[in-house]
Design a protein around this motif. Structure first.
Motif, PDB file in Angstrom:
ATOM      1  N   VAL A 114       0.843  -1.190   0.000  1.00 25.35           N
ATOM      2  CA  VAL A 114       0.000   0.000   0.000  1.00 25.35           C
ATOM      3  C   VAL A 114       0.882   1.244   0.000  1.00 25.35           C
ATOM      4  CG1 VAL A 114      -1.731   1.293   1.299  1.00 25.35           C
ATOM      5  CG2 VAL A 114      -1.878  -1.199   1.172  1.00 25.35           C
ATOM      6  N   GLU A 115       0.588   2.185  -0.899  1.00 21.05           N
ATOM      7  CA  GLU A 115       1.318   3.444  -0.975  1.00 21.05           C
ATOM      8  C   GLU A 115       0.373   4.582  -0.615  1.00 21.05           C
ATOM      9  OE1 GLU A 115       2.683   3.550  -4.956  1.00 21.05           O
ATOM     10  OE2 GLU A 115       4.168   1.956  -4.694  1.00 21.05           O
ATOM     11  N   ARG A 116       0.851   5.526   0.206  1.00 20.83           N
ATOM     12  CA  ARG A 116      -0.005   6.610   0.693  1.00 20.83           C
ATOM     13  C   ARG A 116       0.649   7.965   0.472  1.00 20.83           C
ATOM     14  NH1 ARG A 116      -0.564   2.487   4.560  1.00 20.83           N
ATOM     15  NH2 ARG A 116      -2.727   1.878   5.001  1.00 20.83           N
ATOM     16  N   ASP A 117      -0.171   8.925   0.086  1.00 18.06           N
ATOM     17  CA  ASP A 117       0.235  10.319   0.089  1.00 18.06           C
ATOM     18  C   ASP A 117      -1.028  11.163   0.186  1.00 18.06           C
ATOM     19  OD1 ASP A 117      -0.845  10.086  -2.434  1.00 18.06           O
ATOM     20  OD2 ASP A 117       0.849  10.963  -3.492  1.00 18.06           O
ATOM     21  N   THR A 118      -0.926  12.453  -0.030  1.00 13.63           N
ATOM     22  CA  THR A 118      -2.096  13.324   0.052  1.00 13.63           C
ATOM     23  C   THR A 118      -2.122  14.252  -1.157  1.00 13.63           C
ATOM     24  OG1 THR A 118      -0.922  15.000   1.345  1.00 13.63           O
ATOM     25  CG2 THR A 118      -2.110  13.294   2.571  1.00 13.63           C
ATOM     26  N   LEU A 119      -3.300  14.778  -1.437  1.00 13.74           N
ATOM     27  CA  LEU A 119      -3.452  15.824  -2.440  1.00 13.74           C
ATOM     28  C   LEU A 119      -4.538  16.775  -1.968  1.00 13.74           C
ATOM     29  CD1 LEU A 119      -5.487  14.579  -5.527  1.00 13.74           C
ATOM     30  CD2 LEU A 119      -5.296  13.253  -3.445  1.00 13.74           C
ATOM     31  N   VAL A 155      -6.961  15.435   0.920  1.00 11.20           N
ATOM     32  CA  VAL A 155      -7.517  14.104   0.664  1.00 11.20           C
ATOM     33  C   VAL A 155      -6.392  13.077   0.783  1.00 11.20           C
ATOM     34  CG1 VAL A 155      -8.704  12.615  -1.013  1.00 11.20           C
ATOM     35  CG2 VAL A 155      -9.252  15.065  -0.879  1.00 11.20           C
ATOM     36  N   ARG A 156      -6.632  12.014   1.530  1.00 10.96           N
ATOM     37  CA  ARG A 156      -5.667  10.916   1.603  1.00 10.96           C
ATOM     38  C   ARG A 156      -5.767  10.089   0.317  1.00 10.96           C
ATOM     39  NH1 ARG A 156      -7.582   7.460   5.799  1.00 10.96           N
ATOM     40  NH2 ARG A 156      -9.567   8.541   5.605  1.00 10.96           N
ATOM     41  N   ARG A 157      -4.643   9.896  -0.355  1.00 12.19           N
ATOM     42  CA  ARG A 157      -4.619   9.090  -1.568  1.00 12.19           C
ATOM     43  C   ARG A 157      -3.881   7.788  -1.265  1.00 12.19           C
ATOM     44  NH1 ARG A 157      -2.603  12.122  -6.755  1.00 12.19           N
ATOM     45  NH2 ARG A 157      -0.816  12.459  -5.391  1.00 12.19           N
ATOM     46  N   VAL A 158      -4.553   6.677  -1.528  1.00 11.35           N
ATOM     47  CA  VAL A 158      -4.008   5.357  -1.192  1.00 11.35           C
ATOM     48  C   VAL A 158      -4.024   4.480  -2.435  1.00 11.35           C
ATOM     49  CG1 VAL A 158      -4.268   3.314   0.259  1.00 11.35           C
ATOM     50  CG2 VAL A 158      -4.870   5.571   1.176  1.00 11.35           C
ATOM     51  N   ARG A 159      -2.867   3.985  -2.825  1.00 12.82           N
ATOM     52  CA  ARG A 159      -2.808   3.001  -3.909  1.00 12.82           C
ATOM     53  C   ARG A 159      -2.701   1.630  -3.260  1.00 12.82           C
ATOM     54  NH1 ARG A 159      -1.981   3.442  -9.214  1.00 12.82           N
ATOM     55  NH2 ARG A 159      -1.110   5.561  -9.088  1.00 12.82           N
ATOM     56  N   ASP A 160      -3.737   0.823  -3.459  1.00  9.14           N
ATOM     57  CA  ASP A 160      -3.853  -0.451  -2.760  1.00  9.14           C
ATOM     58  C   ASP A 160      -3.806  -1.606  -3.764  1.00  9.14           C
ATOM     59  OD1 ASP A 160      -4.595  -2.651  -1.229  1.00  9.14           O
ATOM     60  OD2 ASP A 160      -6.120  -1.575  -0.102  1.00  9.14           O
ATOM     61  N   PRO A 161      -2.864  -2.539  -3.605  1.00 10.62           N
ATOM     62  CA  PRO A 161      -2.786  -3.664  -4.540  1.00 10.62           C
ATOM     63  C   PRO A 161      -4.067  -4.502  -4.591  1.00 10.62           C
ATOM     64  CG  PRO A 161      -0.835  -3.561  -3.135  1.00 10.62           C
ATOM     65  CD  PRO A 161      -1.826  -2.579  -2.580  1.00 10.62           C
ATOM     66  N   ARG A 162      -4.878  -4.432  -3.545  1.00  8.80           N
ATOM     67  CA  ARG A 162      -6.110  -5.240  -3.519  1.00  8.80           C
ATOM     68  C   ARG A 162      -7.300  -4.531  -4.157  1.00  8.80           C
ATOM     69  NH1 ARG A 162      -6.006  -5.667   2.819  1.00  8.80           N
ATOM     70  NH2 ARG A 162      -5.600  -3.473   2.363  1.00  8.80           N
ATOM     71  N   ASP A 183     -14.696   9.092   6.189  1.00  8.86           N
ATOM     72  CA  ASP A 183     -14.916   8.614   7.549  1.00  8.86           C
ATOM     73  C   ASP A 183     -14.484   9.709   8.509  1.00  8.86           C
ATOM     74  OD1 ASP A 183     -12.154   8.540   7.617  1.00  8.86           O
ATOM     75  OD2 ASP A 183     -12.014   6.373   7.454  1.00  8.86           O
ATOM     76  N   GLU A 184     -14.337   9.357   9.802  1.00 11.50           N
ATOM     77  CA  GLU A 184     -14.003  10.380  10.784  1.00 11.50           C
ATOM     78  C   GLU A 184     -12.611  10.966  10.557  1.00 11.50           C
ATOM     79  OE1 GLU A 184     -12.555   6.475  12.198  1.00 11.50           O
ATOM     80  OE2 GLU A 184     -14.499   7.199  11.487  1.00 11.50           O
ATOM     81  N   ARG A 185     -11.787  10.310   9.746  1.00 15.68           N
ATOM     82  CA  ARG A 185     -10.455  10.841   9.438  1.00 15.68           C
ATOM     83  C   ARG A 185     -10.456  11.780   8.244  1.00 15.68           C
ATOM     84  NH1 ARG A 185      -7.366   5.240   9.042  1.00 15.68           N
ATOM     85  NH2 ARG A 185      -9.374   4.710   8.119  1.00 15.68           N
ATOM     86  N   GLY A 186     -11.574  11.871   7.541  1.00 15.89           N
ATOM     87  CA  GLY A 186     -11.655  12.743   6.381  1.00 15.89           C
ATOM     88  C   GLY A 186     -11.895  11.972   5.101  1.00 15.89           C
ATOM     89  N   ALA A 187     -11.466  12.550   3.989  1.00 16.61           N
ATOM     90  CA  ALA A 187     -11.715  11.969   2.663  1.00 16.61           C
ATOM     91  C   ALA A 187     -10.541  11.078   2.259  1.00 16.61           C
ATOM     92  CB  ALA A 187     -11.921  13.064   1.629  1.00 16.61           C
ATOM     93  N   ARG A 188     -10.884   9.987   1.565  1.00 18.05           N
ATOM     94  CA  ARG A 188      -9.870   9.034   1.098  1.00 18.05           C
ATOM     95  C   ARG A 188     -10.174   8.639  -0.332  1.00 18.05           C
ATOM     96  NH1 ARG A 188      -7.490   3.445   3.592  1.00 18.05           N
ATOM     97  NH2 ARG A 188      -7.446   2.220   1.676  1.00 18.05           N
ATOM     98  N   LEU A 189      -9.165   8.732  -1.182  1.00 14.59           N
ATOM     99  CA  LEU A 189      -9.253   8.287  -2.571  1.00 14.59           C
ATOM    100  C   LEU A 189      -8.401   7.037  -2.707  1.00 14.59           C
ATOM    101  CD1 LEU A 189     -10.004   8.725  -5.601  1.00 14.59           C
ATOM    102  CD2 LEU A 189      -7.903  10.112  -5.773  1.00 14.59           C
ATOM    103  N   THR A 190      -9.034   5.915  -3.086  1.00 13.05           N
ATOM    104  CA  THR A 190      -8.333   4.646  -3.258  1.00 13.05           C
ATOM    105  C   THR A 190      -8.149   4.363  -4.741  1.00 13.05           C
ATOM    106  OG1 THR A 190      -9.310   3.787  -1.212  1.00 13.05           O
ATOM    107  CG2 THR A 190      -8.356   2.181  -2.729  1.00 13.05           C
ATOM    108  N   ARG A 200      -8.989  13.194 -11.707  1.00 14.35           N
ATOM    109  CA  ARG A 200     -10.196  13.472 -12.488  1.00 14.35           C
ATOM    110  C   ARG A 200     -11.427  12.888 -11.798  1.00 14.35           C
ATOM    111  NH1 ARG A 200      -8.157  12.123 -16.854  1.00 14.35           N
ATOM    112  NH2 ARG A 200      -8.804   9.933 -16.928  1.00 14.35           N
ATOM    113  N   PHE A 201     -11.292  11.667 -11.283  1.00 12.32           N
ATOM    114  CA  PHE A 201     -12.390  11.020 -10.554  1.00 12.32           C
ATOM    115  C   PHE A 201     -12.759  11.827  -9.319  1.00 12.32           C
ATOM    116  CE2 PHE A 201     -13.878   7.971  -7.342  1.00 12.32           C
ATOM    117  CZ  PHE A 201     -14.870   7.289  -8.032  1.00 12.32           C
ATOM    118  N   LEU A 202     -11.760  12.315  -8.612  1.00 14.65           N
ATOM    119  CA  LEU A 202     -11.992  13.123  -7.415  1.00 14.65           C
ATOM    120  C   LEU A 202     -12.722  14.411  -7.763  1.00 14.65           C
ATOM    121  CD1 LEU A 202     -11.465  13.540  -4.381  1.00 14.65           C
ATOM    122  CD2 LEU A 202      -9.252  14.531  -4.997  1.00 14.65           C
ATOM    123  N   HIS A 203     -12.295  15.084  -8.804  1.00 16.00           N
ATOM    124  CA  HIS A 203     -12.928  16.339  -9.206  1.00 16.00           C
ATOM    125  C   HIS A 203     -14.379  16.112  -9.635  1.00 16.00           C
ATOM    126  CE1 HIS A 203     -13.155  20.437 -10.732  1.00 16.00           C
ATOM    127  NE2 HIS A 203     -13.716  19.960 -11.825  1.00 16.00           N
TER     128      HIS A 203
END
Length: 263
Positions: A16-21, A33-40, A49-56, A68-71
């Protein structure tokens, strides 16, 4: 005949790779927004959720496709974030140097004063909280200084309350950590280490003290049996009122801390 062209896709990650935008909302706010690249992952997914927005992102989705999906879903996202607040709740605070006039602390709003300084520093006196900032200080350094200030305030509260409870315990906590927790308000590890949510320093003091008592009582009863609740009752007779307070205000307290510290 020119060779065929192919769109380059990122290699599939093994972990799993994480960063923000940041996303600009229609009301002018910038949302982290938390951006997460997940192999699964099998598809692009936006969640809140209570931590905010997440883009997987799935393994081979491009960053451009994710943005683009986020926008395209920003209106849905803004509506979901608003639903995270209690009904009729005010907007979450945002730290704007020179403009934000109050800081939530111990169940009230404390006056916030801004000053130019040689280094980033947050301190409190009888007039309120003072933030000293160099002209070119970044958001990250301000948030780190604010977190250090809130941790110091929380430890000062714990230091006032803890001595009264130690005589009735088999041992003192091995250490006390202050963290940004997702759902829990506190926990006690098997080695006696105590973790408390930093958002507790934003709550009314009686509620913070109740959580401390609750976790200390696990040194006596490592469960939630009737015997455990009798120990809590003996030290905090009003614990039910504090539990109700967290049910009503807890989500906002956690969201407020994340808004102040940048998610």
């Amino acid at each position: 005949m020119p060779p065929p062209s192919f769109r380059r896709t990122p290699p599939a990650p093994r972990r799993v790779e994480r960063d923000t935008l940041e996303l600009a909302l229609d009301d002018g706010r910038l949302l982290t927004v938390r951006r997460v690249r997940d192999p699964r992952a099998r598809r692009l997914k936006l969640s809140v959720d209570e931590r905010g927005a997440r883009l997987t992102l799935p393994p081979r989705a491009s960053l451009a496709a994710g943005e683009r999906f986020l926008h395209e879903h920003r209106h849905w996202l803004q509506a979901q974030l608003q639903r995270q607040l209690p009904a009729g709740g005010a907007p979450l605070p945002v730290l704007e140097p020179g403009r934000t006039a109050a800081l939530p602390l111990r169940g009230s709003e404390v006056p916030l004063h801004w000053h130019e300084g040689r280094f980033v520093h947050v301190a409190r006196d009888g007039a309120g909280v003072h933030v000293h900032l160099p002209p070119r200080a970044g958001t990250a350094s301000l948030q780190r200084a604010l977190r250090a200030f809130l941790e110091a305030e929380a430890r000062a509260d714990i230091g006032r309350w803890l001595p009264a409870y130690l005589p009735g315990l088999p041992r003192a906590p091995r250490r006390i950590r202050l963290k940004v927790l997702s759902s829990l308000w506190g926990s006690l590890a098997p080695d006696g280490s105590l973790s408390l949510d930093l958002a507790l320093v934003l709550a009314r003091p009686s509620a913070f003290e109740y959580v401390l008592v609750h976790e200390l009582c696990h040194l006596l009863q490592a469960n939630h049996s009737p015997a455990f609740w009798r120990e809590v009752e003996a030290r905090c007779p009003h614990w039910r009122a504090e539990r109700d307070y967290f049910r009503a205000e807890g989500r906002r307290l956690k969201a407020t801390l994340r808004a102040l510290l940048g998610g």
